[in-house]
Design a protein around this motif. Structure first.
Motif, short mmCIF file in Angstrom:
data_model
loop_
_atom_site.label_atom_id
_atom_site.label_comp_id
_atom_site.label_asym_id
_atom_site.label_seq_id
_atom_site.Cartn_x
_atom_site.Cartn_y
_atom_site.Cartn_z
N ALA A 5 2.08 -9.83 -10.32
CA ALA A 5 2.11 -8.68 -11.22
C ALA A 5 0.88 -7.81 -11.00
N LEU A 6 1.15 -6.56 -10.65
CA LEU A 6 0.06 -5.60 -10.42
C LEU A 6 0.15 -4.47 -11.43
N SER A 7 -0.87 -3.69 -11.56
CA SER A 7 -0.89 -2.59 -12.52
C SER A 7 0.22 -1.59 -12.24
N ASN A 26 0.83 -1.21 0.00
CA ASN A 26 0.00 0.00 0.00
C ASN A 26 0.86 1.25 0.00
N ASP A 27 1.94 1.23 0.82
CA ASP A 27 2.77 2.42 0.97
C ASP A 27 3.60 2.68 -0.28
N SER A 28 4.10 1.61 -0.92
CA SER A 28 5.01 1.80 -2.06
C SER A 28 4.28 1.91 -3.40
N LEU A 29 3.25 1.15 -3.57
CA LEU A 29 2.55 1.12 -4.87
C LEU A 29 1.17 1.76 -4.84
N GLY A 30 0.65 2.06 -3.68
CA GLY A 30 -0.65 2.70 -3.57
C GLY A 30 -1.75 1.74 -3.15
N HIS A 31 -2.85 2.32 -2.70
CA HIS A 31 -3.96 1.49 -2.19
C HIS A 31 -4.65 0.71 -3.30
N ALA A 32 -4.64 1.25 -4.53
CA ALA A 32 -5.25 0.50 -5.64
C ALA A 32 -4.48 -0.79 -5.88
N GLU A 45 -5.70 -4.71 -5.62
CA GLU A 45 -5.43 -5.75 -6.61
C GLU A 45 -4.81 -6.98 -5.96
N LEU A 46 -3.89 -6.75 -5.03
CA LEU A 46 -3.23 -7.85 -4.35
C LEU A 46 -4.23 -8.69 -3.57
N LEU A 47 -5.18 -8.03 -2.90
CA LEU A 47 -6.21 -8.76 -2.15
C LEU A 47 -7.07 -9.61 -3.07
N VAL A 48 -7.43 -9.05 -4.23
CA VAL A 48 -8.28 -9.79 -5.18
C VAL A 48 -7.53 -11.02 -5.70
N GLN A 49 -6.25 -10.84 -6.04
CA GLN A 49 -5.50 -11.98 -6.56
C GLN A 49 -5.28 -13.04 -5.48
#
Length: 562
Positions: A492-494, A426-432, A436-440
């Motif tokens: 892999a996230l956006s 969340n801190d490095s890549l953002g809450h979005a 995504e990580l939670l969904v995957q």
């Protein structure tokens, strides 16, 4: 509404008819309403007259106070139309009712003549009843006239005059069809010719013209006499007043018409069935909903109900038609022209008995597709996590409690999962990216569990896995191992790549276990897994052993010599 003004001749006939009632009492009123002596020209005995006080009085003093306002209205109407009447109670005898009729006879006697006819308690306080309604109860209910074979009237009795208003001079010599409503003339002629051809009696109902221009529904029964020649035959026509009966039919027809208008305007489908299931009535909305048109039977009308709902509806309908209780069910409807677009409908089945006059059933169909969709959306919102599609905390706990109460000889496993270093993502890549990580992660968990297992998201990065109906406790350990492997590796996230791993705690039910206790055990085991950083699930028993060892290491060594 325009009031009908009675002609002078009609007023004369009305007064003549009223005076024939032997117990009718008569009063005379001046134009200002005060009682005056009854004209001697009426030829009435003293026993028929309402006494006139020496100091003068009006008719209102004879009536019950509750009927005074209605009497004033009647008096005003008599001044406008020539005749008006009402039912009223007497002041000195409140239980006694009279039909009070005021007739403007100034053209003949210079006064208003008021006739009081005792109703012997059978009247109704109609107050502002119309003149036609008031006089209907006073006219004869039957009369008789004689006719030639060609329908020309040769004689009438005095009851014809009192019923219809025509004098002998006005009717004798005229063809009877002259007095019939034009809509009934052809039918009456056909019935008359049939009677002459068969030389048997005939009966018909029609509207007969009255002398005041109005119409009266009558039933005419023609009796054909024995005669050597047709020209010598004198047909006896018995005339019966059926206006009240026909008024009831007309009122029923109006109500039925109103019902049909209402039924067609309602946003629901209506189907009335006879006791044998035959269709009595169906509105257009039903045809639109089911797409079956004007099919003949109930089964054909409801043919668009699909699947198991068809059998459920048939059974419920049969039960209601056989006298069972009213029912309400939901069915799926797939009209032929809908091209696969199904609708959900609520069907209310109401039994009809002899009390309603039409034994059978009433079927009311409401389209509740949108309501069901909204209801399902609310259920989903109350049950599932909107981000991951997992069960939410409340529904997960409810499922766990239910499984424990129903597990019997089986076991229920609980796996507590906490994603490692979720905050750093969340801190490095953002809450979005965190979302995504939670969904995957949720998808990976669902990909390695059994079909009966339930995945719940009970916190920000915490998941609870419920494994029901286990044969042995070791099964839950195997499921946890697969989950741990699935949650290990890069994702892999956006917004970039993140490292995924999880701390996992495992426990299994024992006799008397509660949901809260199992979650606490799995949570304890998960924290042991996180402490070890072993990347493998930790069973609750192992976590307890590790905690005991840790406590022993923290205890001070024993004192020397002790």
């Amino acid at each position: 509404m325009t009031e009908h003004v009675q002609s002078l001749d009609a007023r004369d006939r009305t007064l003549t008819g009223l005076l024939e009632y032997p117990h009718g009492r008569v009063a005379a009123l001046a134009p200002d309403g005060l009682r005056v002596p009854v004209p001697a020209a009426l030829g009435l005995g003293a026993d028929r007259l309402v006494p006139v006080p020496e100091d003068g009085a009006n008719m209102l003093e004879l009536l019950h106070p509750d009927d005074v306002v209605a009497a004033l209205t009647t008096w005003e109407r008599a001044g406008r139309t020539g005749v008006a009447s009402l039912d009223a109670r007497m002041r000195d005898e409140p239980d006694r009712r009279c039909k009070v009729t005021a007739i403007d006879m100034r053209h003949r006697y210079g006064v208003f003549v008021c006739v009081l006819v005792d109703l012997d308690g059978q009247g109704t306080a109609s107050g502002g009843a119309s003149t036609e309604q008031s006089l209907a109860s006073l006219r004869p209910r039957s009369a008789r006239m004689l006719k030639r074979f060609d329908g020309v009237i040769v004689d009438i009795d005095d009851r014809v005059t009192r019923m219809l208003g025509w004098t002998r001079q006005e009717m004798i010599g005229s063809r009877s069809t002259r007095f019939f409503h034009e809509e009934e003339v052809h039918r009456s002629i056909t019935a008359w010719l049939d009677m002459l051809g068969t030389r048997q009696g005939s009966r018909s109902r029609l509207r007969h013209r009255c002398a005041d221009g109005g119409w009266l529904w009558v039933e005419i029964e023609n009796t054909y006499p024995e005669a050597a020649e047709l020209a010598d035959a004198v047909i006896v026509s018995h005339i019966s007043d059926v206006s009240e009966e026909m008024a009831a039919y007309e009122a029923l027809g109006r109500r039925e018409h109103l019902f049909r208008r209402l039924a067609e305007s309602l946003p629901v489908g209506l189907l009335q069935l006879g006791r044998d299931g035959s269709v009595v009535y169906a509105n257009s909305q039903l045809a639109a909903m089911f797409g079956t048109g004007a099919a003949g039977t109930a089964r054909e009308r409801l043919a668009s109900v699909v699947g198991d709902d068809r059998a459920v509806l048939d059974a419920a309908l049969e039960d209601v038609l056989c006298g069972g209780p009213d029912r309400e069910i939901e069915v799926t409807v797939a009209p032929p022209a809908a091209r696969g677009r199904r609708r959900r409908c609520a069907v209310t089945l109401v039994g009809l008995s002899d009390e309603e006059g039409a034994p059978g059933a009433l079927v009311c169909v409401r389209d509740i597709t949108e309501s069901v969709r909204s209801r399902e959306e609310l259920r989903i919102r109350a049950t599932f996590d909107h981000l991951t599609g997992c069960h939410n905390r409340a529904s997960s706990l409810a499922i766990l409690d239910r499984e424990l109460s129903e597990q019997g000889r089986h076991l229920t496993g609980v796996i507590f999962i906490d994603l490692n270093e979720f905050k750093s993502v969340n801190d490095s890549l953002g809450h979005a990216a965190g979302d995504e990580l939670l969904v995957q992660a949720a998808d990976r968990i669902r990909g390695v569990i059994r079909s009966d297992d339930v995945v719940g998201r009970i916190g920000g990065d915490e998941f609870l896995l419920i494994c029901p109906r286990l044969e042995v406790a070791a099964e839950v350990a195997g499921i946890a191992e697969r989950v741990g492997e699935a949650l290990e590796g890069e994702v892999a996230l956006s917004a970039g790549t993140a490292r995924l791993s999880a701390a996992i705690g495992v426990t299994c039910s024992a006799p008397g276990s509660t949901g809260d206790a199992l979650i606490a055990q799995a949570d304890t085991a998960m924290y042991e897994s996180k402490r070890r950083r072993s990347r493998r699930p930790v069973p609750f028993g192992e976590a307890l052993a590790g905690a005991d060892a840790a406590r022993e290491r923290l205890l001070p060594p024993p004192a020397p010599g002790r």
